[in-house]
Design an enzyme around this catalytic site. Structure first.
Site, PDB file in Angstrom:
ATOM      1  N   ASP A  86       0.734  -1.307  -0.370  1.00 38.61           N
ATOM      2  CA  ASP A  86       0.074   0.089  -0.001  1.00 38.61           C
ATOM      3  C   ASP A  86       0.759   1.391   0.025  1.00 38.61           C
ATOM      4  O   ASP A  86       0.618   2.474  -1.101  1.00 38.61           O
ATOM      5  CB  ASP A  86      -0.980   0.106   1.304  1.00 38.61           C
ATOM      6  CG  ASP A  86      -1.664  -1.305   1.094  1.00 38.61           C
ATOM      7  OD1 ASP A  86      -1.573  -1.831   0.214  1.00 38.61           O
ATOM      8  OD2 ASP A  86      -2.971  -1.346   1.840  1.00 38.61           O
ATOM      9  N   GLY A  87       2.310   1.298   0.712  1.00 30.50           N
ATOM     10  CA  GLY A  87       3.427   2.080   0.521  1.00 30.50           C
ATOM     11  C   GLY A  87       3.533   2.719  -0.976  1.00 30.50           C
ATOM     12  O   GLY A  87       3.565   4.020  -0.899  1.00 30.50           O
ATOM     13  N   ASN A 126      -5.975   8.288   1.679  1.00 26.86           N
ATOM     14  CA  ASN A 126      -6.500   7.496   3.535  1.00 26.86           C
ATOM     15  C   ASN A 126      -7.599   8.709   3.834  1.00 26.86           C
ATOM     16  O   ASN A 126      -8.299   8.579   3.878  1.00 26.86           O
ATOM     17  CB  ASN A 126      -5.456   6.506   3.965  1.00 26.86           C
ATOM     18  CG  ASN A 126      -5.159   5.543   2.949  1.00 26.86           C
ATOM     19  OD1 ASN A 126      -6.180   5.256   2.473  1.00 26.86           O
ATOM     20  ND2 ASN A 126      -4.369   4.481   3.947  1.00 26.86           N
ATOM     21  N   ASP A 132      -7.046  12.325  21.660  1.00 27.49           N
ATOM     22  CA  ASP A 132      -6.021  11.944  21.267  1.00 27.49           C
ATOM     23  C   ASP A 132      -5.697  12.792  19.752  1.00 27.49           C
ATOM     24  O   ASP A 132      -5.681  13.072  18.926  1.00 27.49           O
ATOM     25  CB  ASP A 132      -5.569  10.533  20.864  1.00 27.49           C
ATOM     26  CG  ASP A 132      -5.505   9.466  22.056  1.00 27.49           C
ATOM     27  OD1 ASP A 132      -4.665  10.294  23.412  1.00 27.49           O
ATOM     28  OD2 ASP A 132      -5.310   8.805  21.666  1.00 27.49           O
TER      29      ASP A 132
END
Lengths: 388, 388, 388, 388
Positions: free
Chosen positions: A147-148, A224, A254
């Site tokens: 995916d990278g 994404n 967060d």
């Protein structure tokens, strides 16, 4: 643009010996790319397109790829680094393409070019300074890796992106529908214009300073998700989320994620977001560890303009991340704005998308694994033995 | 169609005395409705429409309502039962309409007509046997009550539905944007063609027997959700879920919900589904108490065809529910199919939809109520006193 | 131990003028603390205790505090920094205590002592070098501030801790049952031995190097939670979780939390953990944004030994946090071990614990806010008007 | 008590031929059971017990089973109905027991006795009218089947229950630690007093009428959970939950579950509850599809008294279920009360409980299945090829 060999040498520290082996190449010699016709599947009338594919989710269908008049002239091969299997695949694909389709230019990224140009003397490259040439010349992209690698290609084409055909090294994936061992069949389908395309919506990110002025550095496509996260900052960060300039909520926690359907199986899923089919035209807003029992993920129309602002009174600062990459700290009052990009990624896909997606969520996400454990009810299991 | 008084009498057991008081009415006397032009907001070119509004989510925008040539001639007033405040509101609205727009026919449902025709001698009704007249004559609908009243109107118009203007008795709501005290302003805007319309996607339900044949009885529009649930059956029910004929998953548990964006704030939310803006063109698939740790809600394209089948080996049977209403038991092997209805509901809405939606999820759902509890970190709260 | 004024001067850079105003004090002059009897509520036979209160959850009850023979001789007042209201409260409480109970020594932390010793000439301090004196002399602790102040006190008493009476400045809280305006009543109850004590379990943290050897620096008490988190490290971190030396699971994600019941309403709650009553003797294990659909929070027996290890093949490192405080980076192979501390915190509490806890989860966490939105069913709402 | 054969005949409609084959049996001939000593593992001093095992969770440990003085004299074999494999297993176990330990009486339930007494002439039974004999004579129980069989045994012993050794037909399970193929080894360990026992807390259920009076019929032990559920009632039910007489919350939704740690992997898990180790002394309160975003599961001390009341103004009624079994409808104002039973089930368990439990949650629940999908970040995956 003619490649200045001197510049090459300086930038890449290529020895004179290596330079001699570089194929003399000018991307100016590479013709403009072939304009494909992207036809909506199952529609008789093909619509011509100038390749700013506007993802028309009215149809909820895949598209089919055809080359109008010309055939594709240039392919960009992008690969994952430091992986022997990937290197072998790149070599095989290049040689096969060169033999079968000698008229097609094979472009590698500069460092990959350095690695392979001796063994594959027919490949060429686009030097770092001529980045805009990618958009002008590349007819389609092949990715080899994970995916990278796919996300990297997305970042290469911040505006119009050519169709991408992603190959995995064996593991199938949402972004990687094809196993590299089938590369001949899949490449033929692309080159000869019989492939199916899945449009993947991208989002666009811009960053604003506390005084409201645009921070020019921060204009980026998102494949994404964009995320504001407190990082290691010990205090919980207070983030206000606006929908079309209206305050939606102010969250302490967060962080907050704004994601695409493609990103729904990435970080958003870990944060508790739903699994969204890539053809649903929508943005996900999901909190990361909110200090609230009642922050449920939101699905917004893809036409929404979402703004995430580090609250002026927030005790903590935050960091912006795009597709997992650090995009700089946000001080109190600074914000990012996220909206739909006009430039989706057109991904070559399996013909039967529904079957493929069903397979993926089951195999990749291990979706809905029912307990083995037989919690039978008293009556169900024991039944007729009971005599009370 | 002339109302046959004899028929009336039989069906409703109205005494002769009551019959004499019924206003002689023929819905055949009511003209066909005025065809409105539904224009996409902020678009210059209004598109004419034959009222099969196809919700075009490409635009993600509201629509504006205009009456082409004619003005509206007939309004249907629908009300919640047994509520004094609602009855008073119906009286006020009817009298105001009759005074301000005497040319507009005011139609009540038969039982409501019986309740009001003495006090409001100008109202008329459509008798039970002439159900299809609703579609022919009603230009727009006013609802007075809660969500249930709105759902009831949806069930009255299984195909094309006229614009609906829903009034609450005080509490605003996702489906109830207007307070009845503002009825004059809101009705004027509708009648004079300056209202905004929010299209709400509906789904369509059909039921299949175990041999695959269609159960004709079961063709229905869905406003919120279809659900297969084990009901009080002690055994967990096994349900297979298909997407476009491909098996997506087989779930053991209490049930499965397939919902619209409108339904995302109804039962689906209780089951853990995301909050979906009504302009996201999508279906939700959410499990009810699945025997699995890994069933996450799914968002499917609105073009999907979803099939839920009681598994042939399921120990338990199940019941189908539409919008909370029991639609009959499903035996092993029987299934329901859900797909997008071509007949959305066009709901008169507040002008600024984003602001209204943000308000709704905060006020109605108590979305993201951050803890009051100050979980300060050691360094943040105590800080400089620390001397270790 | 006699305070060496020279040392004082050096450490705190107090001017000679200031020194003259320091009350001559020797903590050696302060007697050992009074040993209280901690009796289980509603039991007739009081059990004497040497103040290593072992939280006996068999009883699931609060304890009552009594002073055996002696009365308390020394109180430690701990306050939040930089808050005018807190400073005023400290002054009022000190003066009241000095007037009402002149025999009780009032101890402040050194920096607080510097701030107040002129106005409150009767207070004393324990200098930084004599940290162990806290355990020897302090009979009970008063905290003024928020949760952070409470956590700070927990860190002052790594082993046996005296009873703590926490005051808030107005907002009640799980850890802060008393409003400071009621200080006289509450302090009297403690000093005169009629207060109720809620034992709050603490955990103990130790850190191990990759070779398995103990990292001595890392032995600490935990009040809320220990957490391993990837921080800003871009790669997801792989963490193995062991229960009593058996591999429980290996998680890829942002991190893992191991928390106490007290911590169940802190970070663990944000991560999706359950709300645990403080008398449930248990540890929570909850993931932070796991790359898994099926990581559900776990409740383990309080006797468990939990080990979290950064996996040897993890691409990312991680950081350990205790109660939100950074405790250093963990490299691949390094781990932390968490087990029950033998030293719970005995917190003065409201008499009716169940009522108080119910109030807290409702008011502080906004627990179970039911929708205002009336999703009435068709039959329920509309009912008798329906005439189909 | 001598079994009156006439009564037998009448109750079971056994033909005269069949009766002749019934072994003459009197449970009065069966001696009182052997009182075992239940020693806490790893403690040197064994504590004698009168078999009202009070589960002492202070220790968080298993117990070991020893027979004091006497050896066990009577075993009850309970089996799942209509399963050939189970029937064969029962035959094998009975014959082996009869050969190896001829002094041990083998008791079957009446219907099972009818099925097997011809082939296994040495077995006996306790007739339906003599139900209390189970408690007097049974030294330990063997179950053959699934969880339902186990739950059935729990219902046979509403008060003191003898140790249970549960065998599965192949699938291991939380309640079924042993495969039937290992029955010889496991039975020897029990009979010879070297087995480990896991105490499983049970809850006790009582039902109250709207006027507050006890409904005597409703006093029952709970192994997994009590649940109030709306069943097929179309309206959501309003249920008030009280903790020790204090109102905890009022919930609108499908229902509320109150469960044991054992039940944490049953219906409560489907409803979103945590996974609770059986040695955590606690009750779970979990909502089923609440109309609230903020109802998080609660863990209460095992000493709690929880009351669930159908709200007096609830539009819907509800049904009470225990361990999945319908226990009758509850009208508005009626309630059930749940508290810890003094009669836990002592279950023969694997020696290494932590290892077994870790295995179970992984194998049975498919806990924390990490995605296969490699959502690598840009830098992680692609890295050195990037040349922008």
């Amino acid at each position: 643009m003619v490649i200045a060999v001197a510049g090459w040498q300086k930038l890449f520290r290529i020895t004179p010996h290596a330079i001699r082996q570089i194929r003399s190449i000018s991307t100016r010699d590479i013709p403009n790319k072939a304009l494909p016709t992207i036809a909506r599947c199952q529609n008789t009338a093909a619509e011509s397109s100038t390749q700013v594919f506007d993802v028309d989710h009215e149809s909820d269908q895949q598209f089919s790829l055809q080359w109008t008049g010309a055939t594709p002239k240039t392919v960009l091969l992008v690969k994952k680094a430091n992986d022997k299997k990937v290197d072998n695949a790149l070599t095989s694909i290049s040689q096969w393409l060169h033999n079968e389709y000698p008229q097609i230019n094979i472009v590698l990224e500069p460092l990959v070019f350095r690695q392979f140009h001796k063994d594959l003397p027919f490949v060429c490259t686009i030097p770092p300074g001529a980045h805009s040439e990618y958009s002008r010349v590349v007819d389609f992209v092949v990715t080899l890796g994970g995916d990278g690698t796919f996300l990297h290609v997305s970042s290469l084409f911040q505006k119009k992106a050519p169709p991408i055909i992603p190959f995995s090294m064996g593991t199938l994936g949402f972004l990687l529908p094809f196993n590299v061992r089938d590369f001949q069949e899949q490449l033929r389908r692309v080159i000869e214009g019989s492939a199916k395309l899945l449009p993947r919506m991208r989002l666009m990110y811009s960053k604003y300073k506390a005084d409201g002025s645009l921070d020019e550095s921060g204009l980026l496509n998102i494949t994404n998700e964009a995320c504001i996260h407190r990082g290691t900052y010990p205090h919980l960060t207070t983030i206000s989320c606006y929908l079309n300039e209206h305050l939606l909520t102010t969250s302490v926690g967060d962080g907050i994620i704004v994601g695409t359907p493609t990103g729904s199986t990435a970080y958003s899923l870990s944060a508790g977001g739903p699994i969204v089919h890539p053809l649903v035209s929508s943005m996900i807003v999901a909190p990361v560890c909110p200090r609230s029992l009642s922050f449920r993920p939101l699905m917004l129309p893809s036409s929404s303009i979402v703004k995430l602002q580090v609250h002026k009174q927030s005790r903590g600062r935050a960091t912006a991340y795009i597709d997992g990459r650090d995009c700089g700290e946000l001080l109190q009052g600074e914000c990012i704005e996220i909206k739909k990009s006009p430039y989706p990624l057109m991904c070559v896909n399996r013909d039967d998308m529904a079957a493929g997606w069903a397979l993926d969520i089951n195999q990749l996400l291990k979706f809905n694994r029912t307990f083995s454990y037989p919690h039978e009810t008293l009556f169900g299991d024991h039944g007729s033995n009971s005599d009370e």
